[in-house]
Design a protein around this motif. Structure first.
Motif, PDB file in Angstrom:
ATOM      1  N   GLY A   1       0.808  -1.211   0.000  1.00 43.49           N
ATOM      2  CA  GLY A   1       0.000   0.000   0.000  1.00 43.49           C
ATOM      3  C   GLY A   1       0.835   1.252   0.000  1.00 43.49           C
ATOM      4  O   GLY A   1       0.499   2.250  -0.651  1.00 43.49           O
TER       5      GLY A   1
ATOM      6  N   TRP B   1      -2.977   2.256  -2.204  1.00 41.60           N
ATOM      7  CA  TRP B   1      -3.824   1.460  -1.334  1.00 41.60           C
ATOM      8  C   TRP B   1      -4.875   0.656  -2.079  1.00 41.60           C
ATOM      9  O   TRP B   1      -5.279  -0.410  -1.624  1.00 41.60           O
ATOM     10  CB  TRP B   1      -4.479   2.362  -0.291  1.00 41.60           C
ATOM     11  CG  TRP B   1      -3.453   2.858   0.666  1.00 41.60           C
ATOM     12  CD1 TRP B   1      -2.918   4.105   0.730  1.00 41.60           C
ATOM     13  CD2 TRP B   1      -2.788   2.084   1.665  1.00 41.60           C
ATOM     14  NE1 TRP B   1      -1.974   4.155   1.714  1.00 41.60           N
ATOM     15  CE2 TRP B   1      -1.871   2.940   2.314  1.00 41.60           C
ATOM     16  CE3 TRP B   1      -2.872   0.770   2.088  1.00 41.60           C
ATOM     17  CZ2 TRP B   1      -1.057   2.511   3.345  1.00 41.60           C
ATOM     18  CZ3 TRP B   1      -2.059   0.342   3.119  1.00 41.60           C
ATOM     19  CH2 TRP B   1      -1.166   1.207   3.735  1.00 41.60           C
ATOM     20  N   LYS B   2      -5.332   1.140  -3.217  1.00 40.42           N
ATOM     21  CA  LYS B   2      -6.380   0.421  -3.941  1.00 40.42           C
ATOM     22  C   LYS B   2      -5.918  -0.964  -4.389  1.00 40.42           C
ATOM     23  O   LYS B   2      -6.601  -1.956  -4.123  1.00 40.42           O
ATOM     24  CB  LYS B   2      -6.874   1.246  -5.129  1.00 40.42           C
ATOM     25  CG  LYS B   2      -8.061   0.609  -5.814  1.00 40.42           C
ATOM     26  CD  LYS B   2      -8.614   1.484  -6.915  1.00 40.42           C
ATOM     27  CE  LYS B   2      -9.800   0.804  -7.567  1.00 40.42           C
ATOM     28  NZ  LYS B   2     -10.347   1.590  -8.664  1.00 40.42           N
ATOM     29  N   PRO B   3      -4.750  -1.105  -5.059  1.00 42.52           N
ATOM     30  CA  PRO B   3      -4.310  -2.458  -5.436  1.00 42.52           C
ATOM     31  C   PRO B   3      -4.017  -3.353  -4.228  1.00 42.52           C
ATOM     32  O   PRO B   3      -4.306  -4.555  -4.259  1.00 42.52           O
ATOM     33  CB  PRO B   3      -3.029  -2.233  -6.240  1.00 42.52           C
ATOM     34  CG  PRO B   3      -3.038  -0.803  -6.627  1.00 42.52           C
ATOM     35  CD  PRO B   3      -3.867  -0.089  -5.614  1.00 42.52           C
TER      36      PRO B   3
ATOM     37  N   LEU C   1      -5.421  -3.266  -1.188  1.00 47.42           N
ATOM     38  CA  LEU C   1      -6.659  -3.705  -0.552  1.00 47.42           C
ATOM     39  C   LEU C   1      -7.459  -4.630  -1.463  1.00 47.42           C
ATOM     40  O   LEU C   1      -8.089  -5.583  -0.989  1.00 47.42           O
ATOM     41  CB  LEU C   1      -7.488  -2.493  -0.140  1.00 47.42           C
ATOM     42  CG  LEU C   1      -6.855  -1.643   0.965  1.00 47.42           C
ATOM     43  CD1 LEU C   1      -7.712  -0.419   1.252  1.00 47.42           C
ATOM     44  CD2 LEU C   1      -6.630  -2.442   2.224  1.00 47.42           C
ATOM     45  N   THR C   2      -7.417  -4.385  -2.765  1.00 50.49           N
ATOM     46  CA  THR C   2      -8.096  -5.269  -3.710  1.00 50.49           C
ATOM     47  C   THR C   2      -7.489  -6.669  -3.661  1.00 50.49           C
ATOM     48  O   THR C   2      -8.202  -7.677  -3.631  1.00 50.49           O
ATOM     49  CB  THR C   2      -8.017  -4.704  -5.139  1.00 50.49           C
ATOM     50  OG1 THR C   2      -8.591  -3.401  -5.145  1.00 50.49           O
ATOM     51  CG2 THR C   2      -8.740  -5.590  -6.129  1.00 50.49           C
TER      52      THR C   2
END
Length: 71
Positions: free
Chosen positions: A33, A38-40, A42-43
């Motif tokens: 992250g 953070w998007k990749p 958390l995905t």
């Protein structure tokens, strides 16, 4: 007869091992992250959690087929 001390010892060891793995996974997600966003991170974490749930749902009933006396 179930020995309470043995049960608590085995349960404590399993919990501690799981806790160590959870901290390692959290560290990897934190690093990913921070570096990539953070998007990749958390995905990927949610996808891995979904796969883990599916594996647990599929293979948990099969545990009853293992002959414990052979172990």
């Amino acid at each position: 007869m179930i020995n309470l001390t043995t049960t608590l010892t085995a349960g404590g060891a399993a919990f501690t091992a799981s806790l160590v793995e959870a901290v390692e996974a959290f560290t990897i997600v934190l690093a990913a992250g921070t570096i990539r966003g953070w998007k990749p991170a958390l995905t990927g974490s949610l996808a891995a959690l979904g796969v883990l749930c599916i594996i647990a749902l599929v293979f948990t009933p099969l545990l009853s087929l293992i002959p414990l006396h052979l172990l």
